[in-house]
Scaffold this motif. Structure first.
Motif, PDB file in Angstrom:
ATOM      1  N   MET A   1       0.874  12.394  -0.887  1.00  0.00           N
ATOM      2  CA  MET A   1       1.475  10.771  -1.377  1.00  0.00           C
ATOM      3  C   MET A   1       2.458  11.239  -2.487  1.00  0.00           C
ATOM      4  SD  MET A   1      -0.152   7.645  -2.963  1.00  0.00           S
ATOM      5  CE  MET A   1      -0.327   6.607  -1.491  1.00  0.00           C
ATOM      6  N   ARG A   2       3.721  10.897  -2.195  1.00  0.00           N
ATOM      7  CA  ARG A   2       4.594  10.983  -3.431  1.00  0.00           C
ATOM      8  C   ARG A   2       5.441   9.609  -3.110  1.00  0.00           C
ATOM      9  NH1 ARG A   2       4.947  16.026  -0.864  1.00  0.00           N
ATOM     10  NH2 ARG A   2       4.300  17.760  -2.749  1.00  0.00           N
ATOM     11  N   LYS A   3       5.157   8.833  -4.034  1.00  0.00           N
ATOM     12  CA  LYS A   3       5.837   7.517  -3.895  1.00  0.00           C
ATOM     13  C   LYS A   3       6.177   6.802  -5.194  1.00  0.00           C
ATOM     14  CE  LYS A   3       4.935   3.224  -1.421  1.00  0.00           C
ATOM     15  NZ  LYS A   3       4.027   2.747  -0.396  1.00  0.00           N
ATOM     16  N   THR A   4       7.382   6.009  -5.599  1.00  0.00           N
ATOM     17  CA  THR A   4       7.636   5.233  -6.467  1.00  0.00           C
ATOM     18  C   THR A   4       7.324   3.898  -6.222  1.00  0.00           C
ATOM     19  OG1 THR A   4       9.240   6.908  -7.158  1.00  0.00           O
ATOM     20  CG2 THR A   4       9.327   4.511  -8.244  1.00  0.00           C
ATOM     21  N   PHE A   5       6.384   3.248  -6.911  1.00  0.00           N
ATOM     22  CA  PHE A   5       5.835   1.876  -6.680  1.00  0.00           C
ATOM     23  C   PHE A   5       6.560   1.006  -7.652  1.00  0.00           C
ATOM     24  CE2 PHE A   5       2.366   4.412  -5.563  1.00  0.00           C
ATOM     25  CZ  PHE A   5       1.929   3.826  -4.290  1.00  0.00           C
ATOM     26  N   GLN A   6       7.242  -0.173  -6.976  1.00  0.00           N
ATOM     27  CA  GLN A   6       7.828  -1.161  -7.987  1.00  0.00           C
ATOM     28  C   GLN A   6       7.035  -2.133  -8.143  1.00  0.00           C
ATOM     29  OE1 GLN A   6      11.227  -0.818  -8.782  1.00  0.00           O
ATOM     30  NE2 GLN A   6      11.260   1.004  -7.717  1.00  0.00           N
ATOM     31  N   LEU A   7       6.840  -2.612  -9.402  1.00  0.00           N
ATOM     32  CA  LEU A   7       6.047  -3.536  -9.876  1.00  0.00           C
ATOM     33  C   LEU A   7       6.282  -4.945  -9.922  1.00  0.00           C
ATOM     34  CD1 LEU A   7       4.011  -1.805 -12.918  1.00  0.00           C
ATOM     35  CD2 LEU A   7       3.324  -2.142 -10.326  1.00  0.00           C
ATOM     36  N   HIS A   8       8.080  -5.134 -10.038  1.00  0.00           N
ATOM     37  CA  HIS A   8       8.463  -6.367  -9.937  1.00  0.00           C
ATOM     38  C   HIS A   8       9.126  -6.536  -8.517  1.00  0.00           C
ATOM     39  CE1 HIS A   8       8.251  -7.101 -14.310  1.00  0.00           C
ATOM     40  NE2 HIS A   8       9.037  -5.886 -14.561  1.00  0.00           N
ATOM     41  N   VAL A   9       8.374  -7.530  -7.943  1.00  0.00           N
ATOM     42  CA  VAL A   9       8.849  -7.637  -6.358  1.00  0.00           C
ATOM     43  C   VAL A   9       9.365  -9.077  -6.195  1.00  0.00           C
ATOM     44  CG1 VAL A   9       8.228  -7.847  -4.070  1.00  0.00           C
ATOM     45  CG2 VAL A   9       7.488  -5.984  -5.625  1.00  0.00           C
ATOM     46  N   GLU A  10      10.354  -9.662  -5.888  1.00  0.00           N
ATOM     47  CA  GLU A  10      10.780 -10.786  -5.830  1.00  0.00           C
ATOM     48  C   GLU A  10       9.916 -11.858  -5.086  1.00  0.00           C
ATOM     49  OE1 GLU A  10      13.171 -13.910  -7.084  1.00  0.00           O
ATOM     50  OE2 GLU A  10      13.541 -11.862  -7.519  1.00  0.00           O
ATOM     51  N   GLY A  11       9.212 -12.901  -5.604  1.00  0.00           N
ATOM     52  CA  GLY A  11       8.523 -13.796  -4.974  1.00  0.00           C
ATOM     53  C   GLY A  11       7.061 -13.506  -4.919  1.00  0.00           C
ATOM     54  N   LYS A  12       6.552 -12.214  -5.475  1.00  0.00           N
ATOM     55  CA  LYS A  12       5.202 -11.988  -5.563  1.00  0.00           C
ATOM     56  C   LYS A  12       4.532 -11.871  -6.966  1.00  0.00           C
ATOM     57  CE  LYS A  12       5.340  -9.350  -1.098  1.00  0.00           C
ATOM     58  NZ  LYS A  12       4.796  -8.193  -0.534  1.00  0.00           N
ATOM     59  N   ASP A  19      -2.442  -4.968  -8.258  1.00  0.00           N
ATOM     60  CA  ASP A  19      -3.848  -4.675  -7.298  1.00  0.00           C
ATOM     61  C   ASP A  19      -3.443  -3.881  -5.986  1.00  0.00           C
ATOM     62  OD1 ASP A  19      -5.380  -5.586  -9.150  1.00  0.00           O
ATOM     63  OD2 ASP A  19      -5.581  -7.712  -8.489  1.00  0.00           O
ATOM     64  N   ALA A  20      -2.477  -4.369  -5.288  1.00  0.00           N
ATOM     65  CA  ALA A  20      -2.072  -3.888  -3.969  1.00  0.00           C
ATOM     66  C   ALA A  20      -1.765  -2.328  -3.998  1.00  0.00           C
ATOM     67  CB  ALA A  20      -1.055  -4.557  -3.269  1.00  0.00           C
ATOM     68  N   VAL A  21      -1.204  -1.849  -5.017  1.00  0.00           N
ATOM     69  CA  VAL A  21      -0.841  -0.559  -5.428  1.00  0.00           C
ATOM     70  C   VAL A  21      -2.092   0.323  -5.744  1.00  0.00           C
ATOM     71  CG1 VAL A  21       0.218   1.193  -7.130  1.00  0.00           C
ATOM     72  CG2 VAL A  21       1.520  -0.988  -6.415  1.00  0.00           C
ATOM     73  N   LYS A  22      -2.902  -0.253  -6.412  1.00  0.00           N
ATOM     74  CA  LYS A  22      -4.403   0.452  -6.861  1.00  0.00           C
ATOM     75  C   LYS A  22      -5.015   0.996  -5.435  1.00  0.00           C
ATOM     76  CE  LYS A  22      -4.754  -1.065 -11.473  1.00  0.00           C
ATOM     77  NZ  LYS A  22      -5.464  -1.969 -12.405  1.00  0.00           N
ATOM     78  N   HIS A  23      -5.085  -0.226  -4.606  1.00  0.00           N
ATOM     79  CA  HIS A  23      -5.691  -0.237  -3.534  1.00  0.00           C
ATOM     80  C   HIS A  23      -5.215   0.973  -2.540  1.00  0.00           C
ATOM     81  CE1 HIS A  23      -7.932  -1.321  -0.110  1.00  0.00           C
ATOM     82  NE2 HIS A  23      -6.803  -1.535   0.747  1.00  0.00           N
ATOM     83  N   GLU A  24      -3.968   0.832  -2.527  1.00  0.00           N
ATOM     84  CA  GLU A  24      -3.119   1.842  -1.677  1.00  0.00           C
ATOM     85  C   GLU A  24      -3.346   3.157  -1.729  1.00  0.00           C
ATOM     86  OE1 GLU A  24       1.353   3.227  -0.193  1.00  0.00           O
ATOM     87  OE2 GLU A  24       1.107   0.851  -1.068  1.00  0.00           O
ATOM     88  N   ILE A  25      -3.424   3.440  -3.233  1.00  0.00           N
ATOM     89  CA  ILE A  25      -3.857   4.748  -3.742  1.00  0.00           C
ATOM     90  C   ILE A  25      -5.260   5.194  -3.731  1.00  0.00           C
ATOM     91  CG2 ILE A  25      -3.981   5.984  -6.128  1.00  0.00           C
ATOM     92  CD1 ILE A  25      -1.621   4.616  -6.978  1.00  0.00           C
ATOM     93  N   ARG A  26      -6.118   4.417  -3.736  1.00  0.00           N
ATOM     94  CA  ARG A  26      -7.517   4.662  -3.455  1.00  0.00           C
ATOM     95  C   ARG A  26      -7.878   4.861  -1.984  1.00  0.00           C
ATOM     96  NH1 ARG A  26      -8.762  -0.438  -6.764  1.00  0.00           N
ATOM     97  NH2 ARG A  26      -9.075   0.670  -8.996  1.00  0.00           N
ATOM     98  N   LYS A  27      -7.047   3.962  -1.251  1.00  0.00           N
ATOM     99  CA  LYS A  27      -7.128   4.172   0.331  1.00  0.00           C
ATOM    100  C   LYS A  27      -6.722   5.552   0.763  1.00  0.00           C
ATOM    101  CE  LYS A  27      -4.619   1.803   3.084  1.00  0.00           C
ATOM    102  NZ  LYS A  27      -4.077   0.487   3.767  1.00  0.00           N
ATOM    103  N   TYR A  28      -5.706   6.003   0.123  1.00  0.00           N
ATOM    104  CA  TYR A  28      -5.210   7.417   0.358  1.00  0.00           C
ATOM    105  C   TYR A  28      -6.203   8.431  -0.027  1.00  0.00           C
ATOM    106  CZ  TYR A  28      -2.492  11.667   0.052  1.00  0.00           C
ATOM    107  OH  TYR A  28      -1.944  12.757   0.427  1.00  0.00           O
ATOM    108  N   ILE A  29      -6.717   8.194  -1.056  1.00  0.00           N
ATOM    109  CA  ILE A  29      -7.758   9.340  -1.464  1.00  0.00           C
ATOM    110  C   ILE A  29      -8.765   9.401  -0.489  1.00  0.00           C
ATOM    111  CG2 ILE A  29      -9.288   9.827  -3.486  1.00  0.00           C
ATOM    112  CD1 ILE A  29      -6.977   8.835  -5.324  1.00  0.00           C
ATOM    113  N   LYS A  30      -9.425   8.115  -0.151  1.00  0.00           N
ATOM    114  CA  LYS A  30     -10.486   8.127   0.651  1.00  0.00           C
ATOM    115  C   LYS A  30     -10.032   8.725   2.168  1.00  0.00           C
ATOM    116  CE  LYS A  30     -13.120   4.519   0.694  1.00  0.00           C
ATOM    117  NZ  LYS A  30     -13.692   3.131   0.857  1.00  0.00           N
ATOM    118  N   ARG A  31      -9.000   8.439   2.585  1.00  0.00           N
ATOM    119  CA  ARG A  31      -8.625   9.034   3.837  1.00  0.00           C
ATOM    120  C   ARG A  31      -8.493  10.566   3.661  1.00  0.00           C
ATOM    121  NH1 ARG A  31      -4.122   5.937   4.840  1.00  0.00           N
ATOM    122  NH2 ARG A  31      -2.878   7.342   3.838  1.00  0.00           N
TER     123      ARG A  31
END
Length: 117
Positions: A1-12, A19-31
């Motif tokens: 996984m090589r990714k740049t995560f944006q923390l400022h998303v319009e309307g969110k 939390d969604a970013v952390k979940h995605e990283i944990r999910k990748y590691i588990k997989r």
């Protein structure tokens, strides 16, 4: 996984994005840990890099990633870059004199009453 995560998303909400970013990283590691190990390997090891941008990413330990992400979020950073690459690892036994190494004199973890230590 090589990714740049944006923390400022319009309307969110920023906290929900974090939390969604952390979940995605944990999910990748588990997989990655579920993948079949190659011959001679004992576990999946992870080489990690973390930085505010891809260019300034530095080596980081897997267990430190959440803390580093929280630091960027607390400082109000707009983004961060994470690189996690799985590689097979081989465990090496600890030398006898090293702390935490099994000494063979503790009776298998049981005390005199037969209960675990």
């Amino acid at each position: 996984m090589r990714k740049t995560f944006q923390l400022h998303v319009e309307g969110k909400n920023r906290d929900r994005v974090l939390d969604a970013v952390k979940h995605e990283i944990r999910k990748y590691i588990k997989r990655e840990r579920r993948r079949e190990l190659p011959e001679g390997a004992d576990f999946w090891d992870f080489d990690c890099q973390f930085g505010r941008t891809r260019e300034d990413a530095a080596v980081a330990h897997l267990s430190a990633l959440t803390g580093l992400i929280n630091e960027v979020a607390a400082e109000g950073g707009p983004q961060f870059h994470v690189e996690i690459v799985a590689r097979p690892g081989k465990r090496t036994p600890r030398p006898e004199g090293e702390p935490g190494a099994p000494s063979g004199q503790d009776g298998g973890g049981m005390d005199e009453a037969g209960e675990g230590a």
